[in-house]
Design an enzyme around this catalytic site. Structure first.
Site, PDB file in Angstrom:
ATOM      1  N   GLU A  10     -53.541  73.320  73.443  1.00 43.47           N
ATOM      2  CA  GLU A  10     -53.190  73.427  74.997  1.00 43.47           C
ATOM      3  C   GLU A  10     -53.343  74.176  76.144  1.00 43.47           C
ATOM      4  O   GLU A  10     -53.574  73.480  77.114  1.00 43.47           O
ATOM      5  CB  GLU A  10     -52.470  72.004  74.750  1.00 43.47           C
ATOM      6  N   ASP A 114     -50.702  69.877  71.070  1.00 37.35           N
ATOM      7  CA  ASP A 114     -49.513  69.642  71.518  1.00 37.35           C
ATOM      8  C   ASP A 114     -49.354  67.820  70.110  1.00 37.35           C
ATOM      9  O   ASP A 114     -50.128  67.680  70.531  1.00 37.35           O
ATOM     10  CB  ASP A 114     -49.526  69.390  72.551  1.00 37.35           C
ATOM     11  N   ASP A 116     -48.126  65.854  69.745  1.00 36.89           N
ATOM     12  CA  ASP A 116     -47.606  64.206  70.622  1.00 36.89           C
ATOM     13  C   ASP A 116     -49.318  63.103  70.538  1.00 36.89           C
ATOM     14  O   ASP A 116     -50.187  63.691  70.479  1.00 36.89           O
ATOM     15  CB  ASP A 116     -46.893  64.364  71.307  1.00 36.89           C
ATOM     16  N   TYR A 328     -41.369  72.578  69.747  1.00 35.68           N
ATOM     17  CA  TYR A 328     -41.676  71.744  70.513  1.00 35.68           C
ATOM     18  C   TYR A 328     -40.949  70.633  70.963  1.00 35.68           C
ATOM     19  O   TYR A 328     -40.225  70.177  70.280  1.00 35.68           O
ATOM     20  CB  TYR A 328     -42.802  70.836  69.722  1.00 35.68           C
TER      21      TYR A 328
END
Length: 785
Positions: A10, A114, A116, A328
């Site tokens: 990312e 990431d 999520d 994270y």
């Protein structure tokens, strides 16, 4: 030739960490839109050539089709049915082209975005950009990791999974809902109110399904404060002297709201004159250590204890994560997985100069496994991953890192234990008490001292003994209104009511600050402005649902079902959009109810501003309104024309535009933009600056003043006619500037063009003789003395 594997992270820093770990530091790096790291290695048991690169956040952003961009040409109600398009978020970075080029010849794609929902959504943006979804035999894998440590990266590489399409669709649903609802309400409100009032101090009167309920919490607290009526109360407090201590006893009735009654009890106790010890109790109490640290807790502590706003705190946390110092930072979980390596994490901090000694004690005495928290299935709690010092991180990052370390160590420490002694007294039929506390085990409060139990010593008493009253007082006080909400309290309310996510909460709070709906005051309290109060009161008059958290909570629930594959993405979007379409139509019909509130607080445009330039339609003078949003107002035509929002504006040589007859203005802007002349044209926005005007003969237009193509973008380098004596060219689309050699008295464009590069030839007027810098110009220059 070995097959190729493309890996996409990312952020460039994460791509570098992944490549460094997997290659053992033996890799080659070349530049592209983002860096590409190449090395040989093994993948699924086969030798391969790795390419590791990254995006820079979302590849695409959602917006309306071009024909819906014109505010004047589009009815905001039509936006609920308007088609949306995804365009590159940062076109100048050319990320799509970069990914497509790097994917050529690769047989496998590994996504390191990431972990999520937003990261999952970016996964499918990368898949689309690379074209992998349409190529037979190409395999796509998803790496799931919570930190960029070697252990986590290697573990993720050994446990690759498939990307989750449902989570990506959930993000698509939220984006479309927020875009259509937010833009429709925002355009209508902005056009309506900025067209009537001159001192709103906000260029955009925005609405957001998350932003507005967040503002609603702040305004509701303001209304609670402003409508609060204080009441007087009286409390009875006897004082005793015993074994060298003076003790103030607490009344079991706490307080009374009638003075005569309170003084009656005072007289009764005074007549008795003695306090009898009727009960002594001693109890072992404990204060529980914290559960694992999640995002919301971190943001609350950052605001309340460190003075860091949620937006800044999140930026610092993400930087600590990408640098490998913490795990994270976006997680809702407070429970550690059963496989978590506590000993290894403690070992990483064992030599830290700040926490090392405490860590050694935990390792030698035996650490305690954390309390059971909540596992929502996303990431483990936020945890330190390696040792750092303040010199390495800087002051603000260090404060955040320091707390994350202290919190983690606190979860592995013993409970805080103390003995609580309560002495109960009786006099004249009234009951009183005092409490003492003695800490026996500091436990986790040794590393988190701000949570320590305060010691309070009291003397020994004997049950049944009577003690003289030294004096007895009736204290008078008044009930106090609640204080304005702190950022920390607003975050708690947002979490409780399902407003936003751990990633978006800081954005929504930042938005209501930037829109001038609230101001951050001492103690990071959010105090609503007149504009913020007027908006919420207006919504409450027309449709309270628009500013209550209930609808957003329902939307988040539906989006959660999409993420779990339990609801259809398109049906959820269709249902929510239809709800808000009806609310919007009703809101437009009832807007006068909100307008009445604005009329009582703000000044009409006709009473605001100063005379500046003539209107091209009626030739009457227009007023410049300098408060946000800066704009010109013609009282005769009742039209408004927006101007740039920074710097100063004045007439430009009293010249008029040949297209619309409006007088030209000069915008003196700070920074690289400097001064730019332009005609004020009817319509939304800032009109058409002269440097973008295609008029074929006007001496101020882009056609007349343009010199050559911009080397940085698709724009045109234009001669700045007012930049003397430091003449320059500037791009009419980006911030590219080209400084010309100094020494010229006057510079102007000609109708001639260079035969080699087709650039417009400049005519340069020197007072004395050409300066050396001009003799080496790339194109022919006419020197006129």
């Amino acid at each position: 030739m070995a097959p190729k594997v493309l890996m996409v992270a990312e952020k460039p820093s994460i791509a570098l960490s992944i490549a460094t770990v997997l290659s053992g530091g033996r890799m080659s790096t070349r530049r592209g839109s983002t860096e590409v790291h190449e090395f040989e290695g093994m993948f699924l048991g086969f030798p391969v050539l790795y390419r590791v690169t990254s995006v820079i956040g979302h590849v695409f952003s959602l917006d309306f089709h071009g024909r819906y961009q014109d505010w004047n040409a589009t009815n905001p109600l039509d936006l609920f049915d308007a088609p949306t398009v995804k365009a590159e978020s940062t076109p100048k970075a050319h990320i799509v082209r970069h990914l497509n080029q790097e994917a050529r010849g690769c047989g496998h794609l590994v996504l390191w975005l990431d972990c999520d929902r937003e990261g999952e959504n970016i996964c499918f943006e990368v898949i689309e950009s690379t074209g992998f979804q349409s190529k037979d035999g190409k395999k796509i894998y998803r790496a799931r990791f919570s930190s960029v440590t070697e252990k986590d990266i290697l573990n993720a590489m050994s446990n690759l999974v498939e990307p989750n399409k449902n989570e990506a669709l959930a993000v698509d649903a939220r984006q479309e809902i927020d875009l259509k609802v937010g833009v429709a309400f925002t355009r209508f409100q902005t056009s309506y109110f900025n067209g009537k009032y001159g001192n709103l101090d906000s260029r955009v009167i925005s609405y957001g399904p998350c932003q507005t309920p967040t503002l609603g919490f702040c305004v509701q607290r303001h209304l609670d404060i402003s409508t609060f009526k204080p009441e007087k109360f009286w409390a009875l407090h006897p004082y005793i002297l015993h074994q060298g201590y003076e003790l103030k006893l607490q009344w079991e009735r706490h307080r009374l709201f009638d003075s005569d009654t309170a003084h009656m009890f005072q007289n009764i106790v005074k007549e008795d004159g003695m306090l009898k010890v009727i009960r002594i109790s001693e109890k072992q109490e404990s204060k529980s250590r914290p559960t694992g640290l999640n995002t919301v807790k971190l943001l609350k502590i950052a605001s309340s204890a460190m003075g860091l706003g949620p937006q800044l705190a999140m930026q610092l946390a993400e930087r600590l994560y990408t640098q490998g110092f913490i795990s994270y930072p976006r997680t809702e979980s407070t429970a550690y997985p059963s496989s978590f390596d506590y000993k290894g994490t403690l070992g990483a901090l064992a030599r830290n100069p700040e926490f090392g000694n405490y860590v050694q004690l935990l390792l030698s005495d035996g650490y305690h496994k954390p309390r059971s928290g909540t596992d929502v299935g996303d990431h483990p709690p936020i945890t330190p991953m390696c040792s750092a010092t303040e010199d390495m991180l800087g002051h603000d990052s260090w404060k955040l890192y320091q707390y994350i370390c202290q919190h983690f160590l606190g979860t592995l420490s013993p409970e805080c234990k103390y003995i609580k002694r309560t002495i109960e007294f009786e006099s004249g039929g009234e009951s009183f008490h005092c409490v003492g506390q003695h800490v026996t085990t500091k436990g986790f409060t040794s590393i988190m001292p701000w949570l320590a139990v305060s010691e309070k010593n009291i003397p020994q008493f004997t049950e049944g003994k009577k003690i003289d009253i030294a004096r007895i007082e009736v204290e008078e006080g008044s009930t106090q209104p609640p204080d304005y909400l702190t950022e920390s309290e607003v975050i708690s309310l947002m979490e409780k009511n399902g407003i936003g996510t751990d990633a978006s909460i800081p954005v929504h709070i930042n938005n209501i600050c930037e829109r001038n709906y609230v101001q951050v005051q001492a103690g990071r309290r959010l105090v609503p402005t007149v504009l913020g109060i007027s908006l919420i009161r207006g919504y409450q008059c027309i449709d309270p649902d628009l500013c209550l958290p209930d609808i957003r909570s329902f939307i988040e629930h539906q989006i959660g079902l999409v993420a779990k594959g339990q609801a259809d993405h398109s049906l959820v979007v269709q249902h929510v959009i239809e709800q808000f379409r009806r609310k919007f139509a009703y809101f437009v019909k009832q807007i006068e109810d909100m307008d009445a509130l604005f009329e009582a607080e703000f000044s009409p445009l006709s009473d605001t501003g100063r005379m500046l330039s003539k209107c091209g339609k009626c030739l009457r003078y227009m007023k410049l309104i300098s408060s946000q949003p800066s704009r010109l107002y013609c009282g005769t035509c009742e039209e408004i024309y927006y101007t740039p929002q920074k710097g100063t504006i004045k007439l430009y040589k009293e010249l008029t535009c040949p297209l619309d007859n409006f007088e030209l203005l000069i915008f003196s802007l700070p920074g690289p933009e400097a001064k730019t002349a332009g005609a004020v044209n009817p319509g939304k926005g800032a009109g058409m600056p002269c440097f973008q005007c295609p008029h074929p003969t006007c001496p101020h237009s882009m056609i007349s003043q343009g010199v050559c193509a911009c080397p940085e973008c698709d724009g045109t380098l234009v001669l700045d006619p007012v930049s003397a004596p430091k003449w320059r060219l500037y791009c009419n689309m980006c911030n590219c500037l080209v400084s010309l050699p100094e020494g010229a008295h006057r510079i102007s464009t000609t109708k001639d063009h260079c035969p080699n590069c087709d650039s417009t030839i400049l005519e340069v007027d020197f007072k004395d003789h050409p300066f050396e810098g001009w003799r080496h110009a790339a194109c022919r220059v006419h020197s006129v003395r």
